[in-house]
Design a protein around this motif. Sequence first.
Motif, PDB file in Angstrom:
ATOM      1  N   MET A 178       0.859  -1.181   0.000  1.00 22.49           N
ATOM      2  CA  MET A 178       0.000   0.000   0.000  1.00 22.49           C
ATOM      3  C   MET A 178       0.894   1.230   0.000  1.00 22.49           C
ATOM      4  O   MET A 178       1.820   1.328   0.793  1.00 22.49           O
ATOM      5  CB  MET A 178      -0.891  -0.022   1.243  1.00 22.49           C
ATOM      6  N   ALA A 179       0.636   2.177  -0.884  1.00 24.24           N
ATOM      7  CA  ALA A 179       1.430   3.404  -0.974  1.00 24.24           C
ATOM      8  C   ALA A 179       0.911   4.442   0.020  1.00 24.24           C
ATOM      9  O   ALA A 179      -0.243   4.842  -0.031  1.00 24.24           O
ATOM     10  CB  ALA A 179       1.373   3.945  -2.395  1.00 24.24           C
ATOM     11  N   PHE A 180       1.769   4.842   0.937  1.00 23.62           N
ATOM     12  CA  PHE A 180       1.425   5.839   1.942  1.00 23.62           C
ATOM     13  C   PHE A 180       1.932   7.225   1.560  1.00 23.62           C
ATOM     14  O   PHE A 180       1.555   8.210   2.185  1.00 23.62           O
ATOM     15  CB  PHE A 180       2.030   5.459   3.300  1.00 23.62           C
ATOM     16  N   ALA A 181       2.798   7.310   0.554  1.00 28.88           N
ATOM     17  CA  ALA A 181       3.439   8.572   0.202  1.00 28.88           C
ATOM     18  C   ALA A 181       2.412   9.650  -0.121  1.00 28.88           C
ATOM     19  O   ALA A 181       1.415   9.400  -0.793  1.00 28.88           O
ATOM     20  CB  ALA A 181       4.380   8.372  -0.979  1.00 28.88           C
ATOM     21  N   GLY A 182       2.660  10.846   0.406  1.00 30.16           N
ATOM     22  CA  GLY A 182       1.783  11.970   0.129  1.00 30.16           C
ATOM     23  C   GLY A 182       1.773  12.962   1.272  1.00 30.16           C
ATOM     24  O   GLY A 182       2.483  12.797   2.276  1.00 30.16           O
ATOM     25  N   LYS A 183       0.975  13.981   1.109  1.00 32.64           N
ATOM     26  CA  LYS A 183       0.793  15.014   2.125  1.00 32.64           C
ATOM     27  C   LYS A 183      -0.669  14.948   2.545  1.00 32.64           C
ATOM     28  O   LYS A 183      -1.570  15.084   1.717  1.00 32.64           O
ATOM     29  CB  LYS A 183       1.133  16.388   1.549  1.00 32.64           C
ATOM     30  N   TRP A 184      -0.900  14.720   3.822  1.00 31.95           N
ATOM     31  CA  TRP A 184      -2.235  14.471   4.353  1.00 31.95           C
ATOM     32  C   TRP A 184      -2.590  15.520   5.401  1.00 31.95           C
ATOM     33  O   TRP A 184      -1.768  15.839   6.249  1.00 31.95           O
ATOM     34  CB  TRP A 184      -2.286  13.080   4.983  1.00 31.95           C
ATOM     35  N   GLU A 185      -3.799  16.045   5.362  1.00 30.40           N
ATOM     36  CA  GLU A 185      -4.262  17.027   6.344  1.00 30.40           C
ATOM     37  C   GLU A 185      -5.412  16.436   7.153  1.00 30.40           C
ATOM     38  O   GLU A 185      -6.303  15.780   6.610  1.00 30.40           O
ATOM     39  CB  GLU A 185      -4.753  18.302   5.654  1.00 30.40           C
ATOM     40  N   THR A 186      -5.386  16.680   8.464  1.00 32.84           N
ATOM     41  CA  THR A 186      -6.432  16.168   9.344  1.00 32.84           C
ATOM     42  C   THR A 186      -7.799  16.672   8.909  1.00 32.84           C
ATOM     43  O   THR A 186      -7.987  17.857   8.686  1.00 32.84           O
ATOM     44  CB  THR A 186      -6.184  16.633  10.800  1.00 32.84           C
ATOM     45  N   GLU A 187      -8.744  15.757   8.776  1.00 30.73           N
ATOM     46  CA  GLU A 187     -10.135  16.112   8.484  1.00 30.73           C
ATOM     47  C   GLU A 187     -10.990  16.004   9.736  1.00 30.73           C
ATOM     48  O   GLU A 187     -11.819  16.862  10.002  1.00 30.73           O
ATOM     49  CB  GLU A 187     -10.712  15.201   7.394  1.00 30.73           C
ATOM     50  N   THR A 188     -10.820  14.919  10.471  1.00 31.05           N
ATOM     51  CA  THR A 188     -11.590  14.706  11.697  1.00 31.05           C
ATOM     52  C   THR A 188     -10.684  14.086  12.759  1.00 31.05           C
ATOM     53  O   THR A 188      -9.662  13.480  12.436  1.00 31.05           O
ATOM     54  CB  THR A 188     -12.784  13.745  11.471  1.00 31.05           C
ATOM     55  N   GLN A 189     -11.068  14.279  14.020  1.00 30.98           N
ATOM     56  CA  GLN A 189     -10.337  13.700  15.142  1.00 30.98           C
ATOM     57  C   GLN A 189     -11.342  13.120  16.129  1.00 30.98           C
ATOM     58  O   GLN A 189     -12.034  13.865  16.800  1.00 30.98           O
ATOM     59  CB  GLN A 189      -9.521  14.765  15.877  1.00 30.98           C
ATOM     60  N   GLU A 190     -11.414  11.815  16.187  1.00 32.41           N
ATOM     61  CA  GLU A 190     -12.294  11.172  17.155  1.00 32.41           C
ATOM     62  C   GLU A 190     -11.456  10.767  18.357  1.00 32.41           C
ATOM     63  O   GLU A 190     -10.363  10.233  18.206  1.00 32.41           O
ATOM     64  CB  GLU A 190     -12.950   9.945  16.532  1.00 32.41           C
ATOM     65  N   GLY A 191     -11.946  11.043  19.557  1.00 32.42           N
ATOM     66  CA  GLY A 191     -11.229  10.671  20.770  1.00 32.42           C
ATOM     67  C   GLY A 191     -10.039  11.558  21.075  1.00 32.42           C
ATOM     68  O   GLY A 191      -9.143  11.173  21.822  1.00 32.42           O
ATOM     69  N   TYR A 192     -10.013  12.764  20.503  1.00 33.09           N
ATOM     70  CA  TYR A 192      -8.890  13.685  20.667  1.00 33.09           C
ATOM     71  C   TYR A 192      -8.614  13.986  22.142  1.00 33.09           C
ATOM     72  O   TYR A 192      -7.475  13.892  22.595  1.00 33.09           O
ATOM     73  CB  TYR A 192      -9.178  14.982  19.889  1.00 33.09           C
ATOM     74  N   ASP A 193      -9.642  14.360  22.903  1.00 35.74           N
ATOM     75  CA  ASP A 193      -9.441  14.738  24.302  1.00 35.74           C
ATOM     76  C   ASP A 193      -8.865  13.578  25.111  1.00 35.74           C
ATOM     77  O   ASP A 193      -7.906  13.756  25.875  1.00 35.74           O
ATOM     78  CB  ASP A 193     -10.749  15.209  24.938  1.00 35.74           C
ATOM     79  N   ALA A 194      -9.427  12.389  24.956  1.00 28.74           N
ATOM     80  CA  ALA A 194      -8.955  11.228  25.714  1.00 28.74           C
ATOM     81  C   ALA A 194      -7.509  10.900  25.363  1.00 28.74           C
ATOM     82  O   ALA A 194      -6.702  10.573  26.245  1.00 28.74           O
ATOM     83  CB  ALA A 194      -9.857  10.027  25.434  1.00 28.74           C
ATOM     84  N   PHE A 195      -7.153  11.011  24.087  1.00 27.64           N
ATOM     85  CA  PHE A 195      -5.787  10.738  23.670  1.00 27.64           C
ATOM     86  C   PHE A 195      -4.822  11.743  24.282  1.00 27.64           C
ATOM     87  O   PHE A 195      -3.773  11.370  24.817  1.00 27.64           O
ATOM     88  CB  PHE A 195      -5.681  10.745  22.145  1.00 27.64           C
ATOM     89  N   THR A 253      12.279   1.496   8.707  1.00 32.84           N
ATOM     90  CA  THR A 253      12.174   0.433   7.714  1.00 32.84           C
ATOM     91  C   THR A 253      11.299  -0.643   8.333  1.00 32.84           C
ATOM     92  O   THR A 253      11.523  -1.052   9.481  1.00 32.84           O
ATOM     93  CB  THR A 253      13.566  -0.135   7.376  1.00 32.84           C
ATOM     94  N   ILE A 254      10.304  -1.088   7.583  1.00 33.35           N
ATOM     95  CA  ILE A 254       9.381  -2.115   8.074  1.00 33.35           C
ATOM     96  C   ILE A 254      10.174  -3.322   8.576  1.00 33.35           C
ATOM     97  O   ILE A 254      11.065  -3.822   7.884  1.00 33.35           O
ATOM     98  CB  ILE A 254       8.405  -2.569   6.963  1.00 33.35           C
ATOM     99  N   GLY A 255       9.856  -3.752   9.795  1.00 36.86           N
ATOM    100  CA  GLY A 255      10.466  -4.948  10.357  1.00 36.86           C
ATOM    101  C   GLY A 255      11.817  -4.759  11.003  1.00 36.86           C
ATOM    102  O   GLY A 255      12.390  -5.723  11.525  1.00 36.86           O
ATOM    103  N   LYS A 256      12.364  -3.533  11.010  1.00 30.83           N
ATOM    104  CA  LYS A 256      13.674  -3.286  11.616  1.00 30.83           C
ATOM    105  C   LYS A 256      13.528  -2.292  12.760  1.00 30.83           C
ATOM    106  O   LYS A 256      12.828  -1.287  12.637  1.00 30.83           O
ATOM    107  CB  LYS A 256      14.661  -2.731  10.586  1.00 30.83           C
ATOM    108  N   GLU A 257      14.212  -2.567  13.864  1.00 34.00           N
ATOM    109  CA  GLU A 257      14.176  -1.652  15.003  1.00 34.00           C
ATOM    110  C   GLU A 257      14.793  -0.314  14.603  1.00 34.00           C
ATOM    111  O   GLU A 257      15.778  -0.267  13.861  1.00 34.00           O
ATOM    112  CB  GLU A 257      14.938  -2.245  16.190  1.00 34.00           C
ATOM    113  N   GLY A 296      -1.544  -4.275   4.752  1.00 36.06           N
ATOM    114  CA  GLY A 296      -1.568  -2.878   4.316  1.00 36.06           C
ATOM    115  C   GLY A 296      -1.677  -1.871   5.454  1.00 36.06           C
ATOM    116  O   GLY A 296      -1.777  -0.681   5.218  1.00 36.06           O
ATOM    117  N   LYS A 297      -1.633  -2.346   6.685  1.00 36.76           N
ATOM    118  CA  LYS A 297      -1.747  -1.458   7.844  1.00 36.76           C
ATOM    119  C   LYS A 297      -0.416  -1.419   8.583  1.00 36.76           C
ATOM    120  O   LYS A 297       0.137  -2.456   8.943  1.00 36.76           O
ATOM    121  CB  LYS A 297      -2.841  -1.973   8.784  1.00 36.76           C
TER     122      LYS A 297
END
Length: 122
Positions: free
Chosen positions: A1-18, A65-69, A89-90
């Motif tokens: 799964m390609a994660f590359a990109g620039k992402w902006e927050t749209e919603t935040q669920e549980g923000y206060d608890a976090f 790197t995936i799988g490396k400390e 993909g997660k």
Amino acid sequence: MAFAGKWETETQEGYDAFCKLLGIPDDIIEKGRDYKLITEVTQDGNDFSWTQIYPTNAKVTNKFTIGKECDMETIGGKKFKATVSMDGGKLSVTFPNYHHTSEICGGKLVEETFKELLKFSS
């Protein structure tokens, strides 16, 4: 799964608890509630650079790197060692106080953080 990109927050669920889990004071939680966090990801195969940019122009970049400390850092400046894994993909990694997953769903970056609630006894 390609994660590359620039992402902006749209919603935040549980923000206060976090934020409370991280020990952030109530006045700072209130100020940050409407912030739009920017996440920039570059990916070259299993190698990632993951940068979160906060409205105050503070930013945290973790390279892994995936799988490396690797060495990682929280927004609060706490440094720790972790291994990021990928399953179906997660992306998944355990921070000092919580577990974090990221995936691409419907063309959007979806991040979930939660406190481990599992307890084991012998």
